[in-house]
Design a protein around this motif. Sequence first.
Motif, PDB file in Angstrom:
ATOM      1  N   VAL A 159      43.925  37.781  50.397  1.00  0.00           N
ATOM      2  CA  VAL A 159      43.892  37.349  48.999  1.00  0.00           C
ATOM      3  C   VAL A 159      43.349  35.936  49.041  1.00  0.00           C
ATOM      4  O   VAL A 159      43.997  35.038  49.582  1.00  0.00           O
ATOM      5  N   MET A 160      42.141  35.737  48.510  1.00  0.00           N
ATOM      6  CA  MET A 160      41.444  34.463  48.701  1.00  0.00           C
ATOM      7  C   MET A 160      41.099  33.783  47.388  1.00  0.00           C
ATOM      8  O   MET A 160      40.324  32.833  47.375  1.00  0.00           O
ATOM      9  N   ASN A 161      41.617  34.298  46.292  1.00  0.00           N
ATOM     10  CA  ASN A 161      41.429  33.605  45.029  1.00  0.00           C
ATOM     11  C   ASN A 161      42.790  33.465  44.356  1.00  0.00           C
ATOM     12  O   ASN A 161      43.378  34.450  43.907  1.00  0.00           O
ATOM     13  N   GLY A 162      43.273  32.226  44.339  1.00  0.00           N
ATOM     14  CA  GLY A 162      44.611  31.969  43.820  1.00  0.00           C
ATOM     15  C   GLY A 162      44.729  32.293  42.341  1.00  0.00           C
ATOM     16  O   GLY A 162      45.779  32.742  41.871  1.00  0.00           O
ATOM     17  N   THR A 163      43.650  32.049  41.590  1.00  0.00           N
ATOM     18  CA  THR A 163      43.709  32.297  40.152  1.00  0.00           C
ATOM     19  C   THR A 163      43.948  33.780  39.875  1.00  0.00           C
ATOM     20  O   THR A 163      44.774  34.132  39.023  1.00  0.00           O
ATOM     21  N   CYS A 164      43.252  34.638  40.573  1.00  0.00           N
ATOM     22  CA  CYS A 164      43.446  36.082  40.366  1.00  0.00           C
ATOM     23  C   CYS A 164      44.854  36.493  40.770  1.00  0.00           C
ATOM     24  O   CYS A 164      45.490  37.303  40.088  1.00  0.00           O
ATOM     25  N   LEU A 191      41.237  28.182  35.836  1.00  0.00           N
ATOM     26  CA  LEU A 191      39.959  28.897  35.926  1.00  0.00           C
ATOM     27  C   LEU A 191      38.801  27.963  36.224  1.00  0.00           C
ATOM     28  O   LEU A 191      38.768  26.815  35.767  1.00  0.00           O
ATOM     29  N   GLU A 192      37.848  28.466  36.996  1.00  0.00           N
ATOM     30  CA  GLU A 192      36.603  27.727  37.225  1.00  0.00           C
ATOM     31  C   GLU A 192      35.881  27.564  35.878  1.00  0.00           C
ATOM     32  O   GLU A 192      36.132  28.317  34.929  1.00  0.00           O
ATOM     33  N   ALA A 193      34.933  26.619  35.802  1.00  0.00           N
ATOM     34  CA  ALA A 193      34.176  26.413  34.565  1.00  0.00           C
ATOM     35  C   ALA A 193      33.561  27.734  34.115  1.00  0.00           C
ATOM     36  O   ALA A 193      33.552  28.063  32.925  1.00  0.00           O
ATOM     37  N   LEU A 197      33.493  33.607  37.975  1.00  0.00           N
ATOM     38  CA  LEU A 197      33.534  33.329  39.420  1.00  0.00           C
ATOM     39  C   LEU A 197      34.895  33.723  39.988  1.00  0.00           C
ATOM     40  O   LEU A 197      34.987  34.254  41.094  1.00  0.00           O
ATOM     41  N   ASP A 198      35.961  33.458  39.225  1.00  0.00           N
ATOM     42  CA  ASP A 198      37.307  33.837  39.667  1.00  0.00           C
ATOM     43  C   ASP A 198      37.564  35.317  39.399  1.00  0.00           C
ATOM     44  O   ASP A 198      37.686  36.111  40.332  1.00  0.00           O
ATOM     45  N   VAL A 199      37.646  35.678  38.110  1.00  0.00           N
ATOM     46  CA  VAL A 199      38.151  37.023  37.767  1.00  0.00           C
ATOM     47  C   VAL A 199      37.144  38.123  38.093  1.00  0.00           C
ATOM     48  O   VAL A 199      37.517  39.293  38.209  1.00  0.00           O
ATOM     49  N   HIS A 206      32.431  35.288  48.012  1.00  0.00           N
ATOM     50  CA  HIS A 206      31.756  34.249  48.815  1.00  0.00           C
ATOM     51  C   HIS A 206      32.566  33.977  50.083  1.00  0.00           C
ATOM     52  O   HIS A 206      32.027  33.925  51.199  1.00  0.00           O
ATOM     53  N   LYS A 207      33.866  33.786  49.894  1.00  0.00           N
ATOM     54  CA  LYS A 207      34.730  33.430  51.034  1.00  0.00           C
ATOM     55  C   LYS A 207      34.755  34.558  52.058  1.00  0.00           C
ATOM     56  O   LYS A 207      34.649  34.320  53.266  1.00  0.00           O
ATOM     57  N   LEU A 208      34.893  35.783  51.570  1.00  0.00           N
ATOM     58  CA  LEU A 208      34.950  36.921  52.499  1.00  0.00           C
ATOM     59  C   LEU A 208      33.666  37.016  53.318  1.00  0.00           C
ATOM     60  O   LEU A 208      33.698  37.290  54.527  1.00  0.00           O
ATOM     61  N   PRO A 301      48.381  27.244  50.537  1.00  0.00           N
ATOM     62  CA  PRO A 301      47.691  26.909  49.293  1.00  0.00           C
ATOM     63  C   PRO A 301      46.174  27.043  49.446  1.00  0.00           C
ATOM     64  O   PRO A 301      45.588  26.478  50.363  1.00  0.00           O
ATOM     65  N   GLY A 302      45.575  27.785  48.529  1.00  0.00           N
ATOM     66  CA  GLY A 302      44.145  28.055  48.625  1.00  0.00           C
ATOM     67  C   GLY A 302      43.301  27.096  47.809  1.00  0.00           C
ATOM     68  O   GLY A 302      42.075  27.193  47.811  1.00  0.00           O
ATOM     69  N   ALA A 303      43.927  26.174  47.102  1.00  0.00           N
ATOM     70  CA  ALA A 303      43.163  25.271  46.241  1.00  0.00           C
ATOM     71  C   ALA A 303      43.996  24.031  45.961  1.00  0.00           C
ATOM     72  O   ALA A 303      45.149  23.932  46.375  1.00  0.00           O
TER      73      ALA A 303
HETATM   74  N1  HSE Z   1      39.019  29.132  41.954  1.00  0.00           N
HETATM   75  C1  HSE Z   1      39.495  29.147  43.310  1.00  0.00           C
HETATM   76  C2  HSE Z   1      40.835  29.889  43.332  1.00  0.00           C
HETATM   77  C3  HSE Z   1      39.639  27.717  43.803  1.00  0.00           C
HETATM   78  O1  HSE Z   1      41.402  30.197  42.287  1.00  0.00           O
HETATM   79  O2  HSE Z   1      41.310  30.229  44.413  1.00  0.00           O
HETATM   80  C4  HSE Z   1      39.581  27.586  45.285  1.00  0.00           C
HETATM   81  O3  HSE Z   1      38.447  28.078  45.861  1.00  0.00           O
END
Ligand code: HSE
Length: 428
Positions: A159-164, A191-193, A197-199, A206-208, A301-303
């Motif tokens: 799990v590499m996106n904390g927002t999701c 959320l990113e601007a 990109l997040d949801v 990208h990270k994967l 913490p991922g962010a």
């Molecule tokens: N938008 C990203 C997240 C920030 O929610 O994980 C860190 O890359």
Amino acid sequence: MPAPLRLGLAGLGTVGVGVIKIIQQHAAMIEMRAGRPIMITAVSARDPSKDRGVDLSGYAWESDPVALAMRDDVDVFVEVMGGHEGAAKAATEAALTAGKDVVTANKALLAHSGQDLAETAESLGRVIRFEAAVAGGIPVIKALTEGLAGNGMRRVMGVMNGTCNYILTRMESSGLPYDHVFEEARQLGYLEADPQLDVGGIDAGHKLSLLASIAFGTKVSFDAVELEGIGDVSIDDIRRAGDMGYRIKLLGVAQMTGRGLEQRMTPCLVPSDSPLGQLQGGTNMVVLEGDAVGQIVLRGPGAGEGPTASAVMGDVIDIARGLRLPTFGQPATTLADPVAARSAAPAAWYLRMTLQDKPGALAKIATALGEAGVSINRMRQYGHPGGDAPVLIVTHKATRDDMMHAIASFAATGVLVGNPVAIRIEEV
Ligand code: HSE
Ligand code: NAP
């Protein structure tokens, strides 16, 4: 006394300010650990008048990050601006050409241009480090390139996106639908601007793709990542999956199969009592599986300012210590061109559907599954006084193609109400 390592810091937002705070607070400790002082000589951002809550008076200001990257008093260019093209790319290229090492938190840049940048860096004897780009404060790049370098990697997932993960766990705990929780996340500033990109799974994809490159010795191939975001995950599925002992996660999986490199960033079910199933809120988790070590679980913490700056500083200190590794763990020119395999590994599937309440309806669905070669493992039909029947099925392992074939054949049964939902169950 050894010469200081001089940084040019491009970007004074969340991550850049975090880097300044660490350097200002821990200068003596870092010098002891790095074996030489680490100092910032110059910085860059768009707005020179913005109060950033830190003292910038000791640093030269460059309005152009490319000029910053090329300064004579900069040894390492730290890129924490973001964006996969434009200033970030131009300044990174300029830094390498000018003989600087690069530390970046920019997963988008590396997912799109990592191979070219790595080849450029290595041909010029420079290094690019990017710990902060994947899973924030979790030292997963270091784990893969160093600690696990003796392993044939079998699978990388996480799990590499904390927002999701925040949105999905908040939906479960509150019972609120996706749209409502998405709005909460926006108001909390998670959320990113560009929220897609997040949801939409893009940031996590990208990270994967970066982890897959290191793990499997292949060129970064973000375009081959099978991406599906969380926008269609319903509160019904979160509840029903819970009834069957699962939680829904936006899960990244990369593995080398007989058909090629599979890279997926999609909603998946994982057992509720597994480490991934237990992961709450904005925390990240990466699971690494090597042939010698078995399974390793990294959680953190991922962010955020501190965690991401912590990862940047780990990279900077490695450079100060003289550690010089190829960007993706082996020379970029030796990375293989991966053959992309779409969901090649078979999996169990969760199916949710609504059936007309009439004799033989369930039998027709069971027959359609059987004819597609998909076997039922568990099944549940919910009470439905006077209405259509909600049905859940968990299958034995089946390929994605067989599963999609079965679902396509449901329509011809004439007993289905609405569209069925199918979500892969990942073994973790
Ligand atoms: N938008 C990203 C997240 C920030 O929610 O994980 C860190 O890359
Ligand atoms: P941010 O808060 O938006 O800060 C970006 C900074 O870059 C700002 O200071 C901005 O200047 C500057 N900048 C943008 N474009 C520029 C340009 N053309 N020239 C000069 N300066 C420019 O971003 P962030 O959250 O710190 O993220 C930075 C990078 O780290 C991104 O690649 C992001 O994906 C990555 N990352 C972030 C996190 C996190 O938790 N935030 C976690 C992991 C990775 P102004 O301030 O003047 O506008």
